[in-house]
Design a protein around this motif. Structure first.
Motif, short mmCIF file in Angstrom:
data_model
loop_
_atom_site.label_atom_id
_atom_site.label_comp_id
_atom_site.label_asym_id
_atom_site.label_seq_id
_atom_site.Cartn_x
_atom_site.Cartn_y
_atom_site.Cartn_z
N TYR A 60 113.65 -12.46 79.56
CA TYR A 60 114.58 -12.32 80.69
C TYR A 60 114.35 -13.43 81.71
O TYR A 60 115.30 -14.02 82.23
CB TYR A 60 114.44 -10.94 81.34
CG TYR A 60 115.48 -10.68 82.40
CD1 TYR A 60 116.80 -10.42 82.02
CD2 TYR A 60 115.19 -10.72 83.75
CE1 TYR A 60 117.78 -10.19 82.98
CE2 TYR A 60 116.16 -10.51 84.70
CZ TYR A 60 117.45 -10.24 84.31
OH TYR A 60 118.42 -10.02 85.26
N THR A 61 113.10 -13.75 82.00
CA THR A 61 112.78 -14.82 82.95
C THR A 61 113.28 -16.16 82.43
O THR A 61 113.84 -16.96 83.19
CB THR A 61 111.26 -14.88 83.20
OG1 THR A 61 110.83 -13.61 83.69
CG2 THR A 61 110.90 -15.96 84.19
N ASP A 62 113.09 -16.42 81.12
CA ASP A 62 113.57 -17.67 80.54
C ASP A 62 115.10 -17.76 80.59
O ASP A 62 115.66 -18.83 80.85
CB ASP A 62 113.09 -17.81 79.09
CG ASP A 62 111.59 -18.02 79.00
OD1 ASP A 62 110.96 -18.35 80.02
OD2 ASP A 62 111.04 -17.84 77.89
N THR A 63 115.76 -16.63 80.38
CA THR A 63 117.23 -16.59 80.46
C THR A 63 117.70 -16.88 81.88
O THR A 63 118.61 -17.68 82.10
CB THR A 63 117.76 -15.23 79.97
OG1 THR A 63 117.32 -15.01 78.63
CG2 THR A 63 119.27 -15.17 80.03
N GLN A 64 117.05 -16.24 82.86
CA GLN A 64 117.38 -16.49 84.27
C GLN A 64 117.18 -17.95 84.64
O GLN A 64 118.04 -18.55 85.29
CB GLN A 64 116.50 -15.64 85.18
CG GLN A 64 116.98 -14.26 85.44
CD GLN A 64 116.10 -13.57 86.48
OE1 GLN A 64 114.88 -13.78 86.52
NE2 GLN A 64 116.71 -12.77 87.31
N THR A 65 116.07 -18.51 84.23
CA THR A 65 115.76 -19.91 84.54
C THR A 65 116.82 -20.84 83.96
O THR A 65 117.27 -21.78 84.64
CB THR A 65 114.37 -20.28 84.00
OG1 THR A 65 113.41 -19.39 84.58
CG2 THR A 65 114.01 -21.71 84.35
N ALA A 66 117.23 -20.58 82.73
CA ALA A 66 118.25 -21.42 82.09
C ALA A 66 119.59 -21.30 82.82
O ALA A 66 120.27 -22.30 83.07
CB ALA A 66 118.41 -21.03 80.63
N ILE A 67 119.96 -20.09 83.19
CA ILE A 67 121.24 -19.87 83.89
C ILE A 67 121.22 -20.52 85.27
O ILE A 67 122.16 -21.22 85.66
CB ILE A 67 121.55 -18.36 84.00
CG1 ILE A 67 121.89 -17.81 82.61
CG2 ILE A 67 122.67 -18.10 84.98
CD1 ILE A 67 121.98 -16.31 82.55
N PHE A 68 120.15 -20.32 86.01
CA PHE A 68 120.07 -20.91 87.35
C PHE A 68 119.99 -22.43 87.30
O PHE A 68 120.41 -23.11 88.23
CB PHE A 68 118.89 -20.33 88.13
CG PHE A 68 119.05 -18.87 88.47
CD1 PHE A 68 120.30 -18.29 88.62
CD2 PHE A 68 117.94 -18.06 88.64
CE1 PHE A 68 120.45 -16.95 88.94
CE2 PHE A 68 118.07 -16.73 88.96
CZ PHE A 68 119.33 -16.16 89.11
N GLY A 69 119.46 -22.98 86.21
CA GLY A 69 119.45 -24.43 86.05
C GLY A 69 120.84 -25.00 85.89
O GLY A 69 121.16 -26.06 86.43
N VAL A 70 121.70 -24.28 85.16
CA VAL A 70 123.08 -24.75 84.96
C VAL A 70 123.91 -24.54 86.22
O VAL A 70 124.75 -25.37 86.56
CB VAL A 70 123.74 -24.01 83.76
CG1 VAL A 70 125.20 -24.37 83.64
CG2 VAL A 70 123.00 -24.35 82.47
N THR A 71 123.67 -23.45 86.95
CA THR A 71 124.48 -23.13 88.13
C THR A 71 123.89 -23.68 89.43
O THR A 71 124.32 -23.29 90.50
CB THR A 71 124.66 -21.61 88.26
OG1 THR A 71 123.36 -20.99 88.38
CG2 THR A 71 125.40 -21.03 87.08
N LYS A 72 122.95 -24.58 89.33
CA LYS A 72 122.32 -25.15 90.53
C LYS A 72 123.32 -25.75 91.52
O LYS A 72 123.17 -25.57 92.72
CB LYS A 72 121.30 -26.20 90.10
CG LYS A 72 120.34 -26.59 91.16
CD LYS A 72 119.32 -27.56 90.59
CE LYS A 72 118.03 -27.45 91.35
NZ LYS A 72 116.97 -28.25 90.75
N PRO A 73 124.38 -26.46 91.07
CA PRO A 73 125.32 -27.03 92.04
C PRO A 73 126.17 -25.99 92.79
O PRO A 73 126.79 -26.33 93.79
CB PRO A 73 126.24 -27.91 91.19
CG PRO A 73 125.47 -28.18 89.94
CD PRO A 73 124.62 -26.97 89.73
N LEU A 74 126.21 -24.75 92.33
CA LEU A 74 127.00 -23.74 93.01
C LEU A 74 126.35 -23.37 94.34
O LEU A 74 125.14 -23.51 94.52
CB LEU A 74 127.15 -22.49 92.14
CG LEU A 74 127.92 -22.67 90.84
CD1 LEU A 74 127.92 -21.37 90.04
CD2 LEU A 74 129.34 -23.11 91.11
#
Length: 150
Positions: free
Chosen positions: A62-76
């Motif tokens: 779950y932590t790895d999934t969150q990290t990957a998602i937040f990495g892609v959505t960083k510009p938001l």
């Protein structure tokens, strides 16, 4: 040859047309911003589903999934809300996702799917009261992706 009564007619016509032209330009700009945010969120959901589906046997799915998602959505401007599920069971912690994904030797049921759903509070880039264009834009963007567990 111009008559004396027609002086300034072009300026008056321009004054009538300018608000409509500005509204069209701002509407195109807002819609482009919305589409950009939507595509970024959809990509983040796809990345999150892929990471979650490939985390069987790992300690922090779950932590790895969150990290990957937040990495892609960083510009938001904000972080999306994440709802992850494995085989129809919602998991919101590493231990719950780890149990649902199984181990390297004992995986989940055949055909199990990892789902990631994201919800993002959309904020228009031109947050002005100009003809109330912001009221036409949605307030939330949702994206969901699924991937077979490996």
């Amino acid at each position: 040859m111009k008559r004396k009564g027609q002086r300034g007619a072009v300026a008056v016509e321009f004054a009538f047309i300018l608000p409509l032209l500005l509204a069209i330009v701002f509407a195109v700009f807002q819609f482009s911003w919305y589409i950009s945010n939507y595509l970024m969120l959809t990509d983040a959901a796809a990345v999150g589903a892929h990471v979650l589906a490939s985390e069987r046997g790992y300690t922090k799915p779950y932590t790895d999934t969150q990290t990957a998602i937040f990495g892609v959505t960083k510009p938001l401007s904000g972080k999306p809300t994440i709802v992850a599920s494995v085989g129809g069971v919602t998991c919101s912690s590493d231990s719950a996702c780890q149990a649902a994904l199984g181990t390297m030797t004992a995986g989940p049921a055949t055909g199990a799917v990892a789902n990631v759903s994201l919800t993002y509070a959309f904020s228009p880039i031109l947050n002005t009261g100009l003809w109330d264009l912001t009221s036409m834009m949605p307030t939330q963007i949702k994206a969901s992706m699924a991937e077979a567990i490996q």
